[in-house]
Design an enzyme around this catalytic site. Structure first.
Site, PDB file in Angstrom:
ATOM      1  N   PHE A 254       0.845  -1.192   0.000  1.00 59.67           N
ATOM      2  CA  PHE A 254       0.000   0.000   0.000  1.00 59.67           C
ATOM      3  C   PHE A 254       0.877   1.237   0.000  1.00 59.67           C
ATOM      4  O   PHE A 254       1.740   1.398   0.866  1.00 59.67           O
ATOM      5  CB  PHE A 254      -0.942   0.033   1.206  1.00 59.67           C
ATOM      6  CG  PHE A 254      -1.862   1.230   1.179  1.00 59.67           C
ATOM      7  CD1 PHE A 254      -3.047   1.196   0.467  1.00 59.67           C
ATOM      8  CD2 PHE A 254      -1.522   2.414   1.834  1.00 59.67           C
ATOM      9  CE1 PHE A 254      -3.890   2.306   0.395  1.00 59.67           C
ATOM     10  CE2 PHE A 254      -2.346   3.528   1.779  1.00 59.67           C
ATOM     11  CZ  PHE A 254      -3.535   3.476   1.062  1.00 59.67           C
TER      12      PHE A 254
ATOM     13  N   LYS B 116       2.624  10.044   8.161  1.00 57.56           N
ATOM     14  CA  LYS B 116       1.872   9.646   9.360  1.00 57.56           C
ATOM     15  C   LYS B 116       2.348  10.211  10.703  1.00 57.56           C
ATOM     16  O   LYS B 116       1.878  11.243  11.140  1.00 57.56           O
ATOM     17  CB  LYS B 116       1.776   8.116   9.411  1.00 57.56           C
ATOM     18  CG  LYS B 116       0.835   7.579   8.329  1.00 57.56           C
ATOM     19  CD  LYS B 116       0.312   6.207   8.632  1.00 57.56           C
ATOM     20  CE  LYS B 116      -0.895   5.872   7.791  1.00 57.56           C
ATOM     21  NZ  LYS B 116      -0.617   5.350   6.455  1.00 57.56           N
TER      22      LYS B 116
ATOM     23  N   ASP C 128       9.201   2.993   1.610  1.00 58.87           N
ATOM     24  CA  ASP C 128       8.018   3.693   2.101  1.00 58.87           C
ATOM     25  C   ASP C 128       7.947   3.449   3.609  1.00 58.87           C
ATOM     26  O   ASP C 128       7.489   2.404   4.060  1.00 58.87           O
ATOM     27  CB  ASP C 128       6.773   3.168   1.384  1.00 58.87           C
ATOM     28  CG  ASP C 128       5.489   3.849   1.864  1.00 58.87           C
ATOM     29  OD1 ASP C 128       5.498   4.424   2.966  1.00 58.87           O
ATOM     30  OD2 ASP C 128       4.487   3.789   1.132  1.00 58.87           O
TER      31      ASP C 128
HETATM   32  C1  LIG Z   1      -0.806   5.598   5.020  1.00 55.52           C
HETATM   33  C2  LIG Z   1       0.192   5.151   4.062  1.00 55.52           C
HETATM   34  C3  LIG Z   1       0.378   5.813   2.840  1.00 55.52           C
HETATM   35  C4  LIG Z   1      -0.490   6.951   2.388  1.00 55.52           C
HETATM   36  O1  LIG Z   1      -0.426   8.039   3.238  1.00 55.52           O
HETATM   37  P1  LIG Z   1      -1.557   9.169   3.149  1.00 55.52           P
HETATM   38  O2  LIG Z   1      -1.102  10.217   4.120  1.00 55.52           O
HETATM   39  O3  LIG Z   1      -2.846   8.514   3.540  1.00 55.52           O
HETATM   40  O4  LIG Z   1      -1.613   9.650   1.762  1.00 55.52           O
HETATM   41  C5  LIG Z   1       1.386   5.360   2.007  1.00 55.52           C
HETATM   42  N1  LIG Z   1       2.169   4.328   2.353  1.00 55.52           N
HETATM   43  C6  LIG Z   1       2.025   3.677   3.518  1.00 55.52           C
HETATM   44  C7  LIG Z   1       2.932   2.544   3.855  1.00 55.52           C
HETATM   45  C8  LIG Z   1       1.019   4.052   4.405  1.00 55.52           C
HETATM   46  O5  LIG Z   1       0.856   3.387   5.544  1.00 55.52           O
END
Ligand SMILES: *Cc1c(COP(=O)(O)O)cnc(C)c1O
Length: 410
Positions: free
Chosen positions: A147, A260, A231
């Site tokens: 994700f 986050k 990420d």
């Molecule tokens: C939450 C998340 C995203 C997206 O972040 P947003 O602030 O919702 O756009 C991307 N990668 C990972 C691993 C995430 O947990």
């Protein structure tokens, strides 16, 4: 707040006015303090989701409140035509805690998705670096079931076909490979611009990478001139017991994305580059109106300062161990395995009852998330106490027992 806006009507209002892209929520929250939140009817909840690993310091933390208040009285926004002290301080701080050091550079956006959009552009810049005559670095690799966000670039990276289906065609050149070392060997060659991956797949249910995978990813990308972009949006900022999860793998990436937990709930995202990756962007190639604004960066500095000065990174390992031991001690036939690191924990279930457990917990005053039907995600604020962890175990145990007995009588 008047009586007519209490829980009897708020869901109707939500249903009438909020875009249908969101699933209707179960509770309307009004305030929070530490690891607890209260709904509009005054019911108290222990928050073991922390806004999906966002509220690192819990709710209404004095350091966050003070930073917002003070900065709001000075400057909230100035545009990228101007620098501000909090912006530079945060960039320098991120270079230090990531280990990117002198050669590091930081791009600021406003969300995880935006940080990953910047990463996609970084990968494309690595494509155009290809010398004439070779086949060009047109490919970006990510993992199946990963994700990376919901905007078109980050959605293209996301390895969940169900999320992409209604929005085709996707950005060309992105391939989702299985999470195996063999798949890395098969996919990575000189046509790859970047490999993007989560050190722990959060939205997939907190799923760890296989042993040796991160090292193989580093070795193969380095060998073929591809960027290794991690990420760390969910795993970063101390949550896994290190500032960033890659630091526990003994490798150095070419870039990481952060969002986050970095500003305790104030929206911000960042792309941090290491080494030669810092030379890819040139002036005018990317930007964002709100990106790196003094309010968000000031709060991020305050959050990182508090995490550092109170030893919350190291504490995340110990607190995580207490949660894992506690979950293991529940001895429910529903618990299959415990995954993750530090305070990002996944509980794999033997049956598809995650939503039912999450609902039973909510009823009992505990917020715990079910990212899919067979996994629970546990991600409390980093400030969570031992007493709160014990309370969490007791409520979760009760919720699991109730779901199990319901199943048995069904
Ligand atoms: C939450 C998340 C995203 C997206 O972040 P947003 O602030 O919702 O756009 C991307 N990668 C990972 C691993 C995430 O947990």
């Amino acid at each position: 707040m008047s009586v007519t806006t209490s829980s009897t009507t708020w869901n109707d209002r939500f249903g009438a006015s909020i875009m249908r892209s969101l699933t209707p929520p179960k509770v309307m929250l009004e305030r929070g303090e530490g690891c607890r939140v209260w709904d509009v009817d005054g019911k108290e909840y222990l928050d073991f989701l922390a806004g999906i690993a966002v509220n690192s310091l819990g709710h209404a933390h004095p350091a966050v409140v003070a930073a917002i208040t003070d900065q709001a009285s000075k400057l909230i926004h100035v545009s990228n035509y101007f620098a501000t002290p909090p912006q530079l301080e945060l960039a320098e701080r991120l270079k230090r805690i990531t280990g990117a050091g002198e050669a590091g550079r930081v791009y600021f956006g406003n969300s995880g998705a935006e940080a990953n959009e910047a990463a996609v552009k970084l990968a494309r810049l690595n494509s155009s670096r290809a010398t004439p005559g070779d086949r060009g670095r047109t490919r970006i690799l990510t993992l199946q079931n990963s994700f990376h966000g919901r905007t078109m670039g980050s959605l293209a990276l996301t390895g969940k076909p169900a999320l992409q289906e209604d929005f085709l065609p996707m950005l060309p050149g992105v391939e989702h490979i299985p999470t195996t070392i063999e798949a890395l060997h098969a996919a990575i060659d000189d046509t790859v611009a970047a490999l993007v991956l989560e050190p722990i797949k959060g939205e997939a249910g907190v799923v760890d990478l296989p042993e040796g995978f991160m090292q193989a990813a580093r070795d193969l990308t380095a060998q073929h001139g591809a960027l290794l972009i991690l990420d760390e949006i969910q795993t970063g900022v101390g949550r896994t017991g290190a500032w960033f999860a890659y630091q526990t793998h003994g490798i150095t990436p070419d870039a990481i994305t952060i969002a986050k937990g970095i500003a305790g709930g104030v929206p911000i995202g960042a792309l941090v580059t290491f080494g030669w990756a810092s030379d890819l962007f040139s002036a005018g190639q990317h930007g964002s109106t709100f990106g790196g604004n003094p309010l968000a960066t000031r709060v991020a500095n305050a959050v990182l300062e508090e995490i550092e000065s109170t030893g919350l990174v190291e504490a995340a390992s110990q607190k995580g161990a207490r949660i894992r031991d506690g979950v293991a001690s529940i001895e429910s036939p529903l618990v299959d395995e415990i995954r993750g690191a530090g305070l990002l924990i996944g509980v794999g279930l033997t049956r598809p009852v995650a939503q039912a457990i999450s609902a039973a917990a909510l009823e009992r005053g505990l917020i715990v998330n079910a990212p899919n039907e067979s996994s629970l995600r546990i991600a409390p604020p980093l400030i969570v106490s031992d007493a709160e962890i014990d309370e969490f175990i007791s409520i979760l145990s009760d919720a699991m027992a109730s779901v199990h007995s319901l199943e048995a009588t069904a």
